[in-house]
Design an enzyme around this catalytic site. Structure first.
Site, PDB file in Angstrom:
ATOM      1  N   HIS B 196       0.861  -1.169   0.000  1.00  0.00           N
ATOM      2  CA  HIS B 196       0.000   0.000   0.000  1.00  0.00           C
ATOM      3  C   HIS B 196       0.901   1.224   0.000  1.00  0.00           C
ATOM      4  CE1 HIS B 196      -3.724   2.254   0.975  1.00  0.00           C
ATOM      5  NE2 HIS B 196      -2.827   3.124   1.401  1.00  0.00           N
ATOM      6  N   CYS B 197       0.786   2.037  -1.014  1.00  0.00           N
ATOM      7  CA  CYS B 197       1.680   3.185  -1.137  1.00  0.00           C
ATOM      8  C   CYS B 197       0.944   4.468  -0.770  1.00  0.00           C
ATOM      9  CB  CYS B 197       2.203   3.284  -2.568  1.00  0.00           C
ATOM     10  SG  CYS B 197       3.461   4.556  -2.768  1.00  0.00           S
TER      11      CYS B 197
END
Lengths: 165, 476
Positions: B196-197
């Site tokens: 998850h960025c």
């Protein structure tokens, strides 16, 4: 007795959904989309094994074609990359084209083979590509499950059978 | 014996071929006039996502850092084009702003694609599917005796000779396909979950990994490009007017140089790391866990790798792009048929069916509101989600790579909550989401047990390891 003709829509309204069978994914080949060809026992009395297996094998073939990594998919990928993926706004991908073919095939199978047997295939795309959902309908006009049902079906079925030809 | 009795009662009635379109196309829904406007599926999406432009754009809930990324890129590039490019195009060549422009365009295009597209979210199971799975699991485990929860659910598959464990996701109620993982920030299972960025404000998964990679690659080029030419600009100017005067003449260059200097290390490093991941066909998640490393054993190898670097790269970047499975802009279809069969002892799922009249071919999402809204009234739920969320928030590394962390530290918070939760369950089985009508008759005790067990199991925002930890405590 008049012939009882049921449309698929009437079937859904008048018939009761008895049960649903789920054909799960087969992951033995990795993450590619393939479904198990094992014949579910609930369909034993409903449809011939061969027809079912053929449907699943054809679907597996379609998905393999969609996910195939080869010359044309590379070309599409490189072209898309070169245009910073803006080309996806106007062009349909190869995968989407195959999905349309699949949806037509399922519809055709439903009409020709499954609906006459009181079954309904659901496109796996609507179930997150996890399962092929097969709905089994029990028609209320003829027998359901109990003995009282079978006696009514013998009388109704006889009339229907005679009128149906 | 009926004349057509051999193939069952079905053959007695003829079926005319009606278009089966109605079962699978959303086209029919506008014809079915509801009192309120037909809702689109994104409006009732169960995950923690934000949607814009009527469902066309999909992002994670926390988008603050994404705006920071946008601002940094836009401001730095803007300053470059406004202050450095006129001088450079005059002194050296006008190709510099042209190339810079192309790079900038590419960076923005890929960034927006990464942030706005569906990373490969797996839709949650329909109640029928979930019930069917539960039944199969119970058969496999023996029988659900109630009282304590059955052991964690895993399935083993052999892929290319390597044994891979498929885990059951309690939130989405599915067995996760290989390489999929549940993102606790977005509360979705994502296919080929990478991480998850927060910088792009979205998960990076199967569908947007190539956009993400092209983004960081082009951003590295852009950063290096701007940095190099800003330095060139300052040097050229200082040859004419001296270093300090040069800095005074173009103060923007200083800002750009500082931003680029600090970005270059991280962005170029990240590009290098992801290039390695692509060439070995691994995800960040797998690399961090060491799933396919040699250290786990000599027999351990990556079953998904194609064997050579070139094919791996091509497959990741130029392979076919699978479609979004969640159909955000589709209309929610009203139900047509109800599953009238006896519920197989799984009262939780049976309950939700009665709540929202499930149909054979209706899209699954219609069931979601009833499931989530029914589970919310449970008192411990929202407070339990608190500690987990704070633990995993703001971490760019994939949440599933730290299961031990969440279960260890989260447990101490959860123990007191669990007890109150348990007490609630035993006292008031009626409050749980299952109307008495749907229950199999004659088993109220097992009902409350299974409900207790299933309610504990279905606390949505808990990571499944934490749930397992809870169960170990409760069985002590």
């Amino acid at each position: 007795m008049a012939t009882e003709v049921h449309s698929l829509q009437e079937l859904r309204r008048s018939a009761s959904l008895a049960t649903k069978v789920f054909v799960q994914r087969d992951y033995s080949d990795g993450t590619t989309c393939q479904f198990q060809t094992k014949f579910p026992p609930e369909l034993e009395s409903r449809i011939e094994r061969q027809l079912f297996e053929e449907t699943v094998k054809t679907l597996n073939g379609f998905y393999a074609e969609a996910e195939k990594i080869g010359g044309s998919s590379y070309l599409e990928g490189c072209l898309a990359c070169a245009t910073a993926y803006f080309i996806f706004l106007c062009m349909e991908t190869h995968y989407e084209k195959v999905l349309k073919k699949i949806s037509k095939y399922i519809q055709e199978q439903n009409e020709k083979i499954y609906a006459p047997r009181g079954l309904l295939l659901t496109d796996p795309l609507e179930r997150g590509m996890r399962v092929i959902e097969i709905s089994i309908y029990e028609d209320r006009c003829s027998s359901g499950s109990s003995s009282s049902g079978s006696s009514s079906s013998s009388s109704g079925g006889g009339g229907g059978g005679a009128g149906g030809r | 014996m009926t004349p057509g009795g051999g193939s069952g009662p079905m053959k007695d009635c003829e079926y005319s071929q009606i278009s089966t379109h109605s079962s699978s196309s959303p086209m029919e829904s506008p014809h079915k006039k509801k009192k309120s406007a037909p809702k689109r599926k994104w409006e009732v999406f169960p995950g923690r996502n934000k949607f814009f432009c009527n469902g066309r754009i999909m992002m994670a809930r926390q988008t603050g850092v994404f705006y920071l990324t946008l601002v940094l890129i836009l401001v730095t590039s803007g300053l470059f084009f406004a202050f450095d490019c006129p001088y450079l195009s005059e002194k050296i060549t006008p190709a510099i702003p042209a190339i810079g422009g192309i790079l900038f365009f590419f960076v923005m295009g890929t960034l927006l694609r990464t942030s706005f597209s569906d990373p490969g979210v797996l839709p949650r199971a329909t109640p029928d599917e979930a019930a069917d799975l539960e039944r199969q699991i119970d058969i496999a485990n023996g029988s659900s005796s109630g009282g304590y929860r059955p052991p964690p659910r895993t399935k083993e598959v052999i892929i290319n000779g390597q044994t891979v464990k498929l885990k059951y996701c309690f939130t989405c109620k599915i067995f996760r396909p290989p390489r999929a993982s549940h993102c606790s920030l977005c509360d979705n299972c994502v296919e080929r979950f990478d991480h998850h960025c927060p910088w792009v404000g979205n998960c990076v998964g199967k569908r947007n990994y190539r956009f993400f990679y092209m983004f960081i690659l082009s951003l590295s080029f852009l950063t290096v490009f701007i940095f190099a030419f800003v330095i060139t600009h300052v040097i050229l100017r200082s040859q004419q007017t001296g270093f300090l005067n040069a800095l005074k003449d173009s103060p923007a260059s200083v800002l750009e140089a500082v931003v680029c200097f600090f970005s270059v290390w991280s962005i170029v490093g990240l590009s290098g790391f992801h290039t390695y991941l692509i060439s070995s066909n691994q995800t960040t998640n797998e690399d961090i866990k060491g799933s396919w490393s040699n250290k786990r054993g000599k027999e351990n190898y990556n079953p998904y790798s194609y064997g050579n670097i070139f094919t791996n790269c091509c497959a990741a970047l130029c392979g076919p792009l699978s479609p979004s499975l969640i159909d955000r802009r589709g209309f929610i279809q009203p139900d047509t048929a109800q599953l009238a069969g006896p519920s197989n002892g799984i009262t939780m799922y049976g309950a939700t069916q009665s709540q929202s009249n499930m149909a054979a071919a209706t899209p699954l999402l219609q069931s979601e509101p009833s499931i989530t809204s029914e589970e919310l009234p449970l008192p411990g739920k929202t407070s339990i989600s608190g500690p987990c969320a704070t633990l995993t928030l703001g971490q760019p590394t994939p949440p599933s790579s730290m299961p031990n962390l969440t279960s260890d530290t989260g447990l101490t918070d959860m123990i007191p909550l669990k007890e109150e939760h348990e007490g609630h369950q035993f006292l008031t089985p009626e409050e749980a989401p299952s109307p008495p009508g749907m229950l199999p008759s004659g088993s109220p005790i097992t009902h409350s047990h299974t409900m207790h067990v299933l309610s504990l199991a279905s606390q949505d925002s808990l990571h499944e390891d934490s749930v397992r930890g809870l169960v170990k405590l409760s069985s002590v």
